[in-house]
Write a protein that holds these residues in place. Structure first.
Motif, PDB file in Angstrom:
ATOM      1  N   ARG A 107       1.015  -1.332  -0.167  1.00 14.05           N
ATOM      2  CA  ARG A 107       0.175  -0.318   0.104  1.00 14.05           C
ATOM      3  C   ARG A 107       1.149   1.158   0.134  1.00 14.05           C
ATOM      4  O   ARG A 107       1.480   1.165   0.566  1.00 14.05           O
ATOM      5  CB  ARG A 107      -0.996   0.271   0.976  1.00 14.05           C
ATOM      6  N   TYR A 108       0.614   2.538  -0.838  1.00 12.70           N
ATOM      7  CA  TYR A 108       1.066   3.539  -1.169  1.00 12.70           C
ATOM      8  C   TYR A 108       0.353   4.419  -0.584  1.00 12.70           C
ATOM      9  O   TYR A 108      -0.375   4.654  -1.765  1.00 12.70           O
ATOM     10  CB  TYR A 108       2.032   3.230  -2.120  1.00 12.70           C
ATOM     11  N   GLY A 109       0.205   5.133   0.277  1.00 10.98           N
ATOM     12  CA  GLY A 109      -1.295   6.031   0.529  1.00 10.98           C
ATOM     13  C   GLY A 109      -2.186   5.199   0.745  1.00 10.98           C
ATOM     14  O   GLY A 109      -2.475   4.414   2.215  1.00 10.98           O
ATOM     15  N   ASN A 110      -3.234   6.073   0.135  1.00 16.01           N
ATOM     16  CA  ASN A 110      -4.471   5.324  -0.061  1.00 16.01           C
ATOM     17  C   ASN A 110      -4.465   4.698  -1.225  1.00 16.01           C
ATOM     18  O   ASN A 110      -5.791   3.984  -0.906  1.00 16.01           O
ATOM     19  CB  ASN A 110      -5.444   6.344  -0.050  1.00 16.01           C
ATOM     20  N   THR A 111      -3.974   4.364  -1.725  1.00 15.56           N
ATOM     21  CA  THR A 111      -3.545   3.347  -2.889  1.00 15.56           C
ATOM     22  C   THR A 111      -2.449   1.814  -2.908  1.00 15.56           C
ATOM     23  O   THR A 111      -2.120   1.836  -2.624  1.00 15.56           O
ATOM     24  CB  THR A 111      -3.128   3.983  -4.187  1.00 15.56           C
ATOM     25  N   TRP A 112      -3.812   1.035  -2.851  1.00 15.87           N
ATOM     26  CA  TRP A 112      -2.912  -0.963  -3.253  1.00 15.87           C
ATOM     27  C   TRP A 112      -2.333  -0.839  -4.685  1.00 15.87           C
ATOM     28  O   TRP A 112      -3.183  -1.029  -5.519  1.00 15.87           O
ATOM     29  CB  TRP A 112      -3.931  -1.970  -2.850  1.00 15.87           C
TER      30      TRP A 112
END
Length: 420
Positions: A107-112
């Motif tokens: 997960r990077y920030g709010n993105t998978w």
């Protein structure tokens, strides 16, 4: 009617029992699978963004290390052993764990993001012998800005250990590869040249770096060539190393006598040199000499490699030569160089790095023995000059290294300058 009664009726149905029902169920299942595949393809094409990074790309290793840091839950890892040189010269070994071939999620920030690392065993890099690999990132969205941020983060993380250091590059095949470990930047004050020499070169390089628009507006190719000539051991290479450290540049060392080096490969290497680097052609006289020399020396002029003299001239200042480039050439024998090689446009600044002058002898003495008086430095310079023989800065440093803590012994043993 319940589901069990429905199955019982199918069992007694003659058409279903003859195989038509089974065929229909199989067809329906196949249509469902096809529909699922089309739906998946439609979803990926319209709602996801994919980035593929091949192993030949310079950011490949950066990205793997970055993913290893952010993919904390990954259970399948590969090890990448790296080495870092401390300021005292000792080597520190590091083990970096990177995702192994297969699928990974993080997960990077709010993105998978889904990571798919693949390895082709049948395709190998001819230069390194390693198999061809690629990493593919897939995330929801239609904007590439996410991947731009990821690559920038990966670059900053990978270059953090090389900040404040000078990277040396060497030519390997069609590419430049880091040579050895990143070196601690050498301060300019550690290289003592004759009065005004270093200042003139530094001022010219800084002016060139800061004025790309000036060259463009006047239609002048944005490149600069420098020639440092003089006896061996007087500080030519040391000054270039210190200059690169002062500018925050790397150094691309190119040997014109390398076997297998051709005109095309030379031109390619100059065009793909890493940004913010100095291209260094050391001892250029060893590869080419003046065309006016006698036929007995023509073999040296023809070159030790497949690089021709005209090919070198075209690479430095021809139609296909690249711009935004700084080239330094060094030679111990200026008279051996052809006039066409060192004309303006190919060599814009020419400086003599000669034998130690009185200014250099005094400054070197004060550098090694800062507690001594100016009179002692002057006495050393007078004793060295009294012999009437030139001396290089390498010889002076060699004498000081013998008597590191005894300036009196240096004054008494000045004769040893010519025996080291």
């Amino acid at each position: 009617m319940g589901f069990s009664d429905f199955l019982a009726s199918l069992k007694d149905n003659p058409y279903f029992g003859a195989g038509f029902g089974l065929f229909g169920l199989g067809a329906a299942a196949a249509i469902a699978r096809k529909g699922q595949q089309y739906a998946y393809v439609f979803f990926r094409r319209n709602f996801t963004m994919t980035l593929e990074v091949p192993s030949k790309d310079k950011s490949y290793s950066w990205l793997l290390q970055w993913i290893a840091v952010h993919s904390q839950r990954s259970q399948h890892l590969s090890v990448a052993t790296t080495f870092r040189q401390r300021d005292d010269g000792s080597i520190v070994t590091r083990f970096a764990y990177v995702p192994s071939p297969g699928d990974h999620f993080f997960r990077y920030g709010n993105t998978w993001i889904r990571v798919e690392r693949t390895r082709e065993k049948q395709i190998v890099d001819l230069q390194t012998g390693s198999p061809f690999e690629s990493v593919q990132l897939t995330a929801l969205g239609r904007s590439s800005a996410l991947y731009t941020r990821i690559l920038e983060d990966a670059r900053r993380m990978a270059t953090r250990d090389t900040e404040g250091k000078t990277i040396m590059y060497t030519a390997m095949g069609p590419d430049w590869r880091p040579f050895g470990y990143p070196r601690k930047r050498r301060p300019l004050t550690s290289v003592i040249l004759d009065a005004g020499v270093a200042e003139r070169v530094i001022a010219d390089v800084r002016e060139f770096v800061a004025a790309p628009q000036w060259y463009t507006e006047r239609g002048i190719p944005y490149r600069r060539g420098y020639l440092l000539h003089g006896p061996p051991g007087c500080g030519k290479s040391s000054f270039i190393t210190a200059l690169a450290g002062e500018l925050g540049y790397g150094i691309c060392v190119l040997n014109l006598s390398e076997r297998g080096l051709s005109d095309d490969r030379l031109n390619h290497l100059l065009s793909v040199a890493p940004q913010q680097t100095i291209v260094l052609l050391e001892d250029v006289d060893a590869a080419f000499v003046s065309r006016a020399d006698s036929p007995s020396t023509r073999a040296a002029y023809d070159g030790l490699s497949r690089v021709t003299f005209s090919g070198l001239l075209n690479c430095l200042d021809g139609v296909a030569s690249t711009e935004a480039r700084i080239v330094f050439m060094t030679t111990n024998y200026l008279e051996r160089l052809d006039a066409a090689l060192i004309r303006p446009g190919r060599v814009d600044v020419r400086e003599l790095i000669g034998h130690a002058s009185e200014h250099q002898l005094r400054a070197m003495f004060r550098r090694f023995y800062p507690e001594e008086s100016e009179a002692a430095a002057g006495e050393f310079a007078e004793r060295a000059a009294a012999h009437g023989r030139p001396v290089s800065m390498a010889q002076v440093q060699g004498l000081f290294m013998v008597y590191k803590t005894d300036p009196g012994a240096v004054l008494q043993n000045t004769d040893r300058l010519w025996t080291l």
